[in-house]
Design a protein around this motif. Structure first.
Motif, PDB file in Angstrom:
ATOM      1  N   SER A 172       0.836  -1.197   0.000  1.00 42.25           N
ATOM      2  CA  SER A 172       0.000   0.000   0.000  1.00 42.25           C
ATOM      3  C   SER A 172       0.874   1.252   0.000  1.00 42.25           C
ATOM      4  O   SER A 172       0.703   2.155  -0.822  1.00 42.25           O
ATOM      5  CB  SER A 172      -0.910  -0.006   1.232  1.00 42.25           C
ATOM      6  OG  SER A 172      -1.452   1.280   1.441  1.00 42.25           O
ATOM      7  N   LYS A 194      -0.509   3.857  -2.762  1.00 43.87           N
ATOM      8  CA  LYS A 194      -0.655   5.279  -2.436  1.00 43.87           C
ATOM      9  C   LYS A 194      -0.084   6.212  -3.494  1.00 43.87           C
ATOM     10  O   LYS A 194      -0.742   7.196  -3.874  1.00 43.87           O
ATOM     11  CB  LYS A 194      -0.076   5.579  -1.054  1.00 43.87           C
ATOM     12  CG  LYS A 194      -1.016   5.115   0.061  1.00 43.87           C
ATOM     13  CD  LYS A 194      -0.459   5.455   1.434  1.00 43.87           C
ATOM     14  CE  LYS A 194      -1.367   4.926   2.525  1.00 43.87           C
ATOM     15  NZ  LYS A 194      -0.718   5.014   3.849  1.00 43.87           N
ATOM     16  N   ASN A 230      -7.831   0.585  -0.821  1.00 42.77           N
ATOM     17  CA  ASN A 230      -6.706   0.860   0.058  1.00 42.77           C
ATOM     18  C   ASN A 230      -7.177   1.086   1.492  1.00 42.77           C
ATOM     19  O   ASN A 230      -6.530   0.631   2.437  1.00 42.77           O
ATOM     20  CB  ASN A 230      -5.938   2.089  -0.432  1.00 42.77           C
ATOM     21  CG  ASN A 230      -4.651   2.280   0.340  1.00 42.77           C
ATOM     22  OD1 ASN A 230      -3.784   1.410   0.339  1.00 42.77           O
ATOM     23  ND2 ASN A 230      -4.550   3.394   1.042  1.00 42.77           N
ATOM     24  N   GLU A 281      -6.002  -0.916   4.743  1.00 50.22           N
ATOM     25  CA  GLU A 281      -5.445  -0.272   5.936  1.00 50.22           C
ATOM     26  C   GLU A 281      -6.216  -0.649   7.187  1.00 50.22           C
ATOM     27  O   GLU A 281      -5.610  -0.917   8.225  1.00 50.22           O
ATOM     28  CB  GLU A 281      -5.494   1.246   5.784  1.00 50.22           C
ATOM     29  CG  GLU A 281      -4.733   1.737   4.574  1.00 50.22           C
ATOM     30  CD  GLU A 281      -3.749   2.835   4.920  1.00 50.22           C
ATOM     31  OE1 GLU A 281      -4.155   3.838   5.509  1.00 50.22           O
ATOM     32  OE2 GLU A 281      -2.547   2.635   4.624  1.00 50.22           O
TER      33      GLU A 281
END
Lengths: 167, 167
Positions: A101, A106, A144, A148
């Motif tokens: 990620s 990102k 994402n 997370e």
DNA sequence: TTTAATTTTCAAAAATTATTGAAACTTATG
DNA sequence: CATAAGTTTCAATAATTTTTGAAAATTAAA
């Protein structure tokens, strides 16, 4: 299947899977070897088991350390360094998810945000570009975010309750 | 950012991301190009836009078709074939997830099952191999099951409700 | 310090993977 | 049927990525 065969199959399968997902074979195989080893191993032992060079071993162990998947262990009265990998599969999955990620997803999200805010000049090409990259940006953000949340979730991620919810 | 820059950035970013995840650059870039194109494109147009050869285009378009991501379109009275990609991001994600599961994850699960059922000879090495590959097998089964559920789920996968549940 | 064990670096070589382009193939049309 | 438009194949080549191995760097012990 003998122990030797099982071990070889595991290391080679893990190596191939790694390659398929953009991880170099030696790196994946070192991790596999440590993963099924009851104790931490030295550079010498890794080289010996996987039949790879010292330089290769050194570089890939370092990468695994950078990924947070392998730890250096120092034994009292010994000069050599010993390496061991995270043994808990869920923690391992979390670490890998977090790193991918951070390193890969990102930055792409950031780029998609920039692209999708290109000035709309009214042409069909531009309109389509904006529409599609916005949709991708949205998807990436949500995916994402789940990744997370999953990562933060200390117990039972991939929990039975989520599975139930999705049935 | 102009349209031309945005387009170039998108195609090149998508290509790099693909490479990072084990997908060849041309394949990812062709998909990217089709993804932001308002209409289906011919081999000629793809070659032209991406500056790649006919053979390369042909092979990678075929792979995208095999993955179920690109469709051939025939236009009445035209000899040429036109190609278009799935435009809905969620459907796209579903297709990719399904294929990676089928091609890569399921075979590994099968192998892990075999390995983890190696005869326990009582040694520490064998015990560790069995324990660790069992754990990996379990994780892979659960993760794959979520992936499959996700894929079947026609509406709102990655839904707000799941996100809420995980907060 | 000096020596020796160990790890790291990095240019060169090897291995792998992607790409080209021209010939072979396929298929629609006159 | 013959021709031409278009697509596919695949051996050769190019590009990229990985691996090696020996020299340089580091570090612990004598």
């Amino acid at each position: 299947m003998t122990y030797a065969e099982a071990k070889e199959t595991f290391i080679s399968t893990w190596g191939s899977l790694g390659t398929l997902w953009g991880i170099n074979k030696a790196m994946a195989q070192i991790q596999a070897l440590l993963f099924i080893s009851p104790n931490a191993l030295t550079t010498e032992e890794i080289m010996q088991e996987l039949q790879i060079s010292r330089g290769n071993t050194s570089m890939n162990v370092r990468q695994l350390i950078d990924w947070g998947i392998v730890k250096k262990e120092l034994k009292a009265g010994e000069r050599k360094e010993y390496y061991s990998t995270e043994k808990d599969v869920q923690e391992l999955a979390r670490t890998i998810a977090k790193e991918r990620s951070r390193r890969e997803i990102k930055p792409v999200i950031k780029t998609l945000a920039e692209i999708s805010s290109v000035k709309d000049d009214g042409t069909a090409h531009t309109k389509e570009l904006i529409k599609q990259t916005k949709a991708l940006h949205d998807l990436a953000l949500t995916a994402n975010s789940i990744l997370e949340k999953t990562v933060d979730h200390k117990q039972n991620w991939i929990s039975k309750s989520i599975l139930r919810l999705m049935k």
